[in-house]
Enzyme design. Structure first.
Site, PDB file in Angstrom:
ATOM      1  N   ASN A 117      39.795  26.095  -6.084  1.00 57.18           N
ATOM      2  CA  ASN A 117      38.403  26.525  -6.252  1.00 57.18           C
ATOM      3  C   ASN A 117      37.761  26.613  -4.866  1.00 57.18           C
ATOM      4  O   ASN A 117      37.447  25.589  -4.263  1.00 57.18           O
ATOM      5  CB  ASN A 117      37.673  25.496  -7.132  1.00 57.18           C
ATOM      6  CG  ASN A 117      36.183  25.755  -7.223  1.00 57.18           C
ATOM      7  OD1 ASN A 117      35.695  26.813  -6.840  1.00 57.18           O
ATOM      8  ND2 ASN A 117      35.449  24.769  -7.736  1.00 57.18           N
ATOM      9  N   HIS A 169      31.756  23.941 -14.304  1.00 55.84           N
ATOM     10  CA  HIS A 169      31.913  23.044 -13.160  1.00 55.84           C
ATOM     11  C   HIS A 169      30.643  22.202 -13.014  1.00 55.84           C
ATOM     12  O   HIS A 169      29.540  22.692 -13.273  1.00 55.84           O
ATOM     13  CB  HIS A 169      32.164  23.868 -11.894  1.00 55.84           C
ATOM     14  CG  HIS A 169      32.575  23.016 -10.733  1.00 55.84           C
ATOM     15  ND1 HIS A 169      31.671  22.282 -10.010  1.00 55.84           N
ATOM     16  CD2 HIS A 169      33.792  22.761 -10.211  1.00 55.84           C
ATOM     17  CE1 HIS A 169      32.325  21.610  -9.072  1.00 55.84           C
ATOM     18  NE2 HIS A 169      33.615  21.886  -9.166  1.00 55.84           N
ATOM     19  N   GLU A 212      28.930  21.411 -10.573  1.00 55.59           N
ATOM     20  CA  GLU A 212      27.908  22.000  -9.700  1.00 55.59           C
ATOM     21  C   GLU A 212      27.068  23.030 -10.462  1.00 55.59           C
ATOM     22  O   GLU A 212      25.883  23.190 -10.205  1.00 55.59           O
ATOM     23  CB  GLU A 212      28.576  22.632  -8.465  1.00 55.59           C
ATOM     24  CG  GLU A 212      29.078  21.550  -7.509  1.00 55.59           C
ATOM     25  CD  GLU A 212      30.285  21.946  -6.673  1.00 55.59           C
ATOM     26  OE1 GLU A 212      30.597  23.143  -6.565  1.00 55.59           O
ATOM     27  OE2 GLU A 212      30.933  21.023  -6.134  1.00 55.59           O
ATOM     28  N   GLY A 253      34.424  16.293  -3.942  1.00 56.03           N
ATOM     29  CA  GLY A 253      33.988  16.503  -2.559  1.00 56.03           C
ATOM     30  C   GLY A 253      33.656  15.223  -1.818  1.00 56.03           C
ATOM     31  O   GLY A 253      33.038  15.270  -0.755  1.00 56.03           O
ATOM     32  N   SER A 284      38.708  15.436  -5.237  1.00 56.33           N
ATOM     33  CA  SER A 284      39.371  14.924  -4.025  1.00 56.33           C
ATOM     34  C   SER A 284      40.892  14.872  -4.139  1.00 56.33           C
ATOM     35  O   SER A 284      41.521  13.935  -3.638  1.00 56.33           O
ATOM     36  CB  SER A 284      38.788  13.561  -3.638  1.00 56.33           C
ATOM     37  OG  SER A 284      37.402  13.685  -3.355  1.00 56.33           O
TER      38      SER A 284
HETATM   39  P1  PGA Z   1      37.182  18.659  -4.309  1.00 54.36           P
HETATM   40  O1  PGA Z   1      36.481  19.595  -5.402  1.00 54.36           O
HETATM   41  O2  PGA Z   1      38.679  18.841  -4.446  1.00 54.36           O
HETATM   42  O3  PGA Z   1      36.660  19.155  -2.993  1.00 54.36           O
HETATM   43  O4  PGA Z   1      36.781  17.258  -4.612  1.00 54.36           O
HETATM   44  C1  PGA Z   1      37.024  19.740  -6.686  1.00 54.36           C
HETATM   45  C2  PGA Z   1      36.199  20.703  -7.478  1.00 54.36           C
HETATM   46  O5  PGA Z   1      34.967  20.759  -7.261  1.00 54.36           O
HETATM   47  O6  PGA Z   1      36.708  21.441  -8.336  1.00 54.36           O
END
Ligand code: PGA
Length: 267
Positions: free
Chosen positions: A25, A111, A113, A189, A229
């Site tokens: 992603n 997601h 976000e 993240g 992560s």
């Molecule tokens: P990340 O994000 O691997 O940077 O933690 C995962 C995601 O938002 O799908």
């Protein structure tokens, strides 16, 4: 002409006999030069992907170029969002058929976000999920608890509610395949992944909810991805868990070495 024996046609759930599903992603990160360098590197390495299915999800504006670079490679393209209508007065939106036209096979739906920053609720996500499926795009439904929900021991109840709010067995039987990504919000993240054990516990729970909805057999074949992560150094341990069928990778999907190390752990 050779007469071929007639074969029974059945809908095969996507998980059967397949390796891990690893989805990158990119979020709102893209530039033509960096994108093509990354994709050319992935395409060159794809002979060693083995049983892993690899999907890259660029921002909308980069999808057509990505499709061109990946043509002829086994890597699939996903989108990060979709609208549920086919066309019309929806300024700023992109329909499932527009995504199909530029080679999209998967779409991320829900997601965290988008849930938190863009007000996407279960009703909206449900429309997106089934509109994608109806167009032959595999939706990847994201869900996961927040830090405070985990601190209050609510994680199992939260993800179960998020799953049941969208998954309607009658519609699913009708339309086909989907995947689910468990992404604890506190792990996205942050560099602080769930431990393999924490992730497996949640995946087991999601699998049992799916079994309650669809029955054991179908539930086993639905791919459950972990996200939050994921890196080259924790992927192997996560993938060794019985109910972790792949990963949704954010930050590490923009780094060739990291992403290829994750894929190598899933082959
Ligand atoms: P990340 O994000 O691997 O940077 O933690 C995962 C995601 O938002 O799908």
């Amino acid at each position: 002409m050779l007469a071929l024996p007639l074969k029974a046609v059945s809908i095969v759930p996507m998980g059967i006999g397949k390796g891990k599903l690893i989805v990158g992603n990119w979020k709102m990160n893209s530039s033509p030069a960096a994108d093509s360098a990354l994709l050319e590197c992935f395409a060159k390495s794809s002979a060693s992907f083995g049983t892993a299915t690899v999907v890259v999800c660029p921002p909308f504006t980069a999808i057509a170029a990505a499709s061109k670079i990946l043509a002829g490679s086994p890597i699939s393209i996903g989108a990060q969002n979709v609208h549920w209508e086919a066309s019309g007065p929806f300024t700023g939106e992109i329909s499932p058929s527009m995504l199909r036209d530029v080679g999209v096979d998967y779409v991320i739906v829900g997601h965290s976000e988008r849930r938190s920053a863009f007000g996407e609720n279960d009703a909206i996500l449900s429309k997106k999920f089934y509109a994608a499926m109806a167009s032959g795009i595999t939706p990847i439904l994201c869900l996961g608890e927040s830090q405070s929900e985990r601190e209050n021991g609510l994680q199992s109840a939260v993800v179960e509610r998020q799953l049941r709010a969208v998954i309607d067995p009658q519609k699913i039987e009708h339309f086909g395949n989907f995947a689910v990504a468990y992404e604890p919000v506190w792990a996205i993240g942050t560099g602080k992944s769930a431990t393999a054990e924490e992730a497996q516990t949640m995946h087991r729970h999601l699998r049992s909810v799916l079994a309650d909805i669809f029955g054991e057999k179908f539930a086993e074949d639905i791919r459950l991805l972990y996200g939050g992560s994921v890196s080259g150094s924790n992927a192997a341990e996560l993938f060794a868990q019985k109910d972790i069928d792949g990963a949704l990778v954010g930050g590490a999907s923009r780094k060739a070495d990291e992403f290829l190390a994750i894929v190598a752990s899933g082959t």
